[in-house]
Design an enzyme around this catalytic site. Structure first.
Site, mmCIF file in Angstrom:
data_model
loop_
_atom_site.group_PDB
_atom_site.id
_atom_site.type_symbol
_atom_site.label_atom_id
_atom_site.label_comp_id
_atom_site.label_asym_id
_atom_site.label_seq_id
_atom_site.Cartn_x
_atom_site.Cartn_y
_atom_site.Cartn_z
ATOM 1 N N ASP A 38 -41.181 -8.465 -70.008
ATOM 2 C CA ASP A 38 -40.385 -9.628 -69.599
ATOM 3 C C ASP A 38 -39.180 -9.116 -68.822
ATOM 4 O OD1 ASP A 38 -40.276 -12.792 -70.884
ATOM 5 O OD2 ASP A 38 -38.544 -12.057 -69.737
ATOM 6 N N CYS A 265 -44.203 -29.387 -69.171
ATOM 7 C CA CYS A 265 -45.613 -29.484 -68.771
ATOM 8 C C CYS A 265 -45.902 -30.874 -68.195
ATOM 9 C CB CYS A 265 -46.526 -29.205 -69.962
ATOM 10 S SG CYS A 265 -46.513 -27.472 -70.439
HETATM 11 N N1 LIG Z 1 -45.032 -23.817 -73.233
HETATM 12 C C1 LIG Z 1 -46.220 -24.335 -73.309
HETATM 13 O O1 LIG Z 1 -46.594 -24.849 -74.335
HETATM 14 C C2 LIG Z 1 -47.196 -24.257 -72.151
HETATM 15 C C3 LIG Z 1 -48.462 -24.752 -72.351
HETATM 16 C C4 LIG Z 1 -49.384 -24.647 -71.344
HETATM 17 C C5 LIG Z 1 -49.019 -24.056 -70.134
HETATM 18 N N2 LIG Z 1 -47.758 -23.608 -69.937
HETATM 19 C C6 LIG Z 1 -47.439 -22.965 -68.657
HETATM 20 O O2 LIG Z 1 -47.312 -21.567 -68.884
HETATM 21 C C7 LIG Z 1 -46.311 -21.015 -68.023
HETATM 22 C C8 LIG Z 1 -45.247 -20.315 -68.850
HETATM 23 O O3 LIG Z 1 -44.608 -21.267 -69.655
HETATM 24 P P1 LIG Z 1 -43.688 -20.872 -70.887
HETATM 25 O O4 LIG Z 1 -43.420 -22.127 -71.624
HETATM 26 O O5 LIG Z 1 -44.270 -19.720 -71.630
HETATM 27 O O6 LIG Z 1 -42.377 -20.390 -70.125
HETATM 28 P P2 LIG Z 1 -41.118 -19.659 -70.772
HETATM 29 O O7 LIG Z 1 -39.966 -19.989 -69.923
HETATM 30 O O8 LIG Z 1 -41.070 -19.913 -72.238
HETATM 31 O O9 LIG Z 1 -41.460 -18.110 -70.622
HETATM 32 C C9 LIG Z 1 -41.630 -17.456 -69.429
HETATM 33 C C10 LIG Z 1 -41.095 -16.028 -69.577
HETATM 34 O O10 LIG Z 1 -41.347 -15.367 -68.344
HETATM 35 C C11 LIG Z 1 -40.233 -14.533 -68.055
HETATM 36 N N3 LIG Z 1 -40.232 -14.257 -66.630
HETATM 37 C C12 LIG Z 1 -39.783 -15.047 -65.624
HETATM 38 N N4 LIG Z 1 -39.987 -14.440 -64.442
HETATM 39 C C13 LIG Z 1 -40.583 -13.249 -64.714
HETATM 40 C C14 LIG Z 1 -41.042 -12.168 -63.897
HETATM 41 N N5 LIG Z 1 -40.936 -12.212 -62.575
HETATM 42 N N6 LIG Z 1 -41.583 -11.096 -64.515
HETATM 43 C C15 LIG Z 1 -41.666 -11.056 -65.859
HETATM 44 N N7 LIG Z 1 -41.260 -12.039 -66.679
HETATM 45 C C16 LIG Z 1 -40.730 -13.131 -66.102
HETATM 46 C C17 LIG Z 1 -39.039 -15.308 -68.554
HETATM 47 O O11 LIG Z 1 -37.942 -14.447 -68.816
HETATM 48 C C18 LIG Z 1 -39.593 -15.962 -69.834
HETATM 49 O O12 LIG Z 1 -39.339 -15.179 -70.984
HETATM 50 C C19 LIG Z 1 -45.800 -22.175 -67.199
HETATM 51 O O13 LIG Z 1 -46.530 -22.248 -66.014
HETATM 52 C C20 LIG Z 1 -46.118 -23.390 -68.052
HETATM 53 O O14 LIG Z 1 -46.253 -24.558 -67.302
HETATM 54 C C21 LIG Z 1 -46.843 -23.685 -70.933
#
Ligand SMILES: NC(=O)c1ccc[n+]([C@@H]2O[C@H](COP(=O)([O-])OP(=O)(O)OC[C@H]3O[C@@H](n4cnc5c(N)ncnc54)[C@H](O)[C@@H]3O)[C@@H](O)[C@H]2O)c1
Length: 416
Positions: A38, A265
């Site tokens: 991360d 989402c």
């Molecule tokens: N949260 C959910 O329940 C859920 C469900 C289905 C799909 N999604 C999708 O999954 C994706 C991620 O969502 P999330 O909720 O886990 O997001 P989040 O914000 O909780 O986590 C994303 C992580 O990625 C890190 N990050 C950002 N840019 C980065 C980079 N360039 N390199 C490495 N790390 C990096 C951030 O620091 C963060 O810790 C999104 O596209 C979201 O729409 C989320």
């Protein structure tokens, strides 16, 4: 896949948020060589200290992940990986167009280190075409490798629901797709090793990308319909809850309740597909209208609350309202894109005196709200005679059982 050997794969999960952390923990639990990466050092340090502020995985699984895998924000420590799974955010810009910067940045980062034979799988929610048309060219350019010969790609949408402790990652069927047949076999075998519910192989990456946004848009549109019905039934003084109870006795009725659709989402993904749609020359009508209804629901709640208070002959100018719940949904600590924020700002702008109580929000949330001029309380209110329920967490149950004052709950609104 015949001859599938776990030891051949060194998996790097890029982005350890709500999606990436459970995924990393699951691969680790199943004995894979996993590195969690991360860019946020603070997140890595918290996880190394066995703290997940999202409270998304069990302490035991976090312990197994920390003990058996590497968690890092140092790019040198992921260079040995040959499977990269990208789970970075896909938010929207102020103008509601897709913000692809995190997914582009992570593709650049991975493109700089992939070697021959690497597979890059995207799990972030995107519109159809992002993997093939935006990410793959970045990987090609940065790596200098030949696509589908020297490296390949895949897309597997994540379908977990924040705060849902029952339908956890291993219990949800996984849609997988890849840029070629051999990669699809590998990706299917990798996910089959961690998902108990099984795998669905989509015929192409674009189909898998489109399937994910379709799931969320279907929900957005149907909630918008219920929100519209609720606005109508409230004006007719018919309790929506009773209507839904009656209608849901039909086997094919989709039982949903009115709500403030927030989160990152359902309230975001439609904008991704709408963007793609407009780019391709097709103007989406229904999904756009649904978004508008859901986006404006907080304003309807405010007007309805004022009408309700007026109907009780109460004067809001000499009383303080207690608002219950701030997060984007019940029993979940996630505050991203919560519609309650807009509602509270409008209440503040109308000079309505109120205090907010949400036991699930963090210290940072309190500070941010206080900066906006919104008073927050951390314990059950002592004296209050108007309560407005915005997000009904289970933690409010005992307070509400003993509360005898005026109660406004926008979901269950009728005059009696
Ligand atoms: N949260 C959910 O329940 C859920 C469900 C289905 C799909 N999604 C999708 O999954 C994706 C991620 O969502 P999330 O909720 O886990 O997001 P989040 O914000 O909780 O986590 C994303 C992580 O990625 C890190 N990050 C950002 N840019 C980065 C980079 N360039 N390199 C490495 N790390 C990096 C951030 O620091 C963060 O810790 C999104 O596209 C979201 O729409 C989320």
């Amino acid at each position: 896949m015949k001859n599938f050997n776990k030891a051949d794969y060194k998996i790097c999960i890029v982005g350890l948020g709500y999606v990436g952390l459970p995924l990393a923990a699951r691969f680790s639990l199943k004995g894979f060589n996993v590195t969690g990466f991360d860019i946020k050092e603070e997140r890595i340090n918290q996880l190394l200290n066995k703290t997940d502020i999202n409270n998304d995985i069990s302490d035991t699984n976090l312990e197994i992940l920390v003990n058996n895998s590497k968690l890092t924000s140092n790019i040198d420590e992921i260079k040995q990986s040959n499977i990269f799974i990208i789970t970075v955010p896909t938010p929207i810009n102020e103008d509601k167009t897709p913000d692809l910067e995190p997914i582009k940045a992570s593709s650049k980062l991975v493109g700089n280190i992939i070697k021959k034979g690497s597979i890059v799988i995207y799990e972030s929610t995107v519109y159809p075409g992002v993997t093939d048309e935006i990410c793959t060219p970045i990987l090609e350019e940065k790596s200098g490798l030949i696509f589908n010969k020297e490296f390949s790609t895949g897309y597997s949408p994540e379908r977990i629901v924040p705060g849902d402790k029952i339908n956890t990652i291993e219990k949800i069927k996984k849609v997988v797709s890849a840029s070629n047949e051999k990669t699809l076999e590998i990706i299917s075998s990798l996910y089959s090793s961690i998902i108990e519910a099984g795998i669905h192989e989509a015929p192409s990456i674009k189909v898998a990308e489109a399937a994910k946004v379709t799931e969320n848009i279907q929900r957005d549109v149907n909630i918008a319909l219920i929100n519209e019905m609720h606005q109508l039934f409230t004006s007719l003084d018919i309790p929506t809850k009773d209507v839904i109870e009656a209608a849901s006795t039909k086997w094919n009725f989709m039982k949903l309740s009115p709500g403030l659709v927030g989160g990152h989402c359902i309230s975001i993904d439609p904008y991704y597909l709408m963007h793609k749609s407009l780019m391709s020359g097709y103007t989406p009508n229904l999904m756009r209208t649904a978004r508008k209804i859901n986006d404006e629901m907080d304003q309807w709640v405010l007007n309805d609350f004022i009408n309700y208070i007026n109907s009780k002959n109460l004067d809001l100018s000499n009383t303080k309202v207690t608002v219950l719940g701030y997060t984007f949904k019940e029993n979940c600590s996630d505050t991203r894109n919560t519609k309650v924020k807009n509602l509270l700002i409008s209440m503040r702008n109308k000079n309505i005196k109120f205090q907010l109580w949400d036991p699930l929000i963090t210290e940072e949330d309190h500070l941010e709200l206080n900066k906006l001029g919104i008073e927050t309380i951390k314990l059950e209110p002592k004296e209050t005679n108007i309560v407005m329920i915005c997000v009904n967490h289970n933690q409010f149950n005992s307070f509400l059982e003993n509360y005898n004052g005026i109660l406004y709950d926008f979901k269950h609104r009728h005059s009696s």
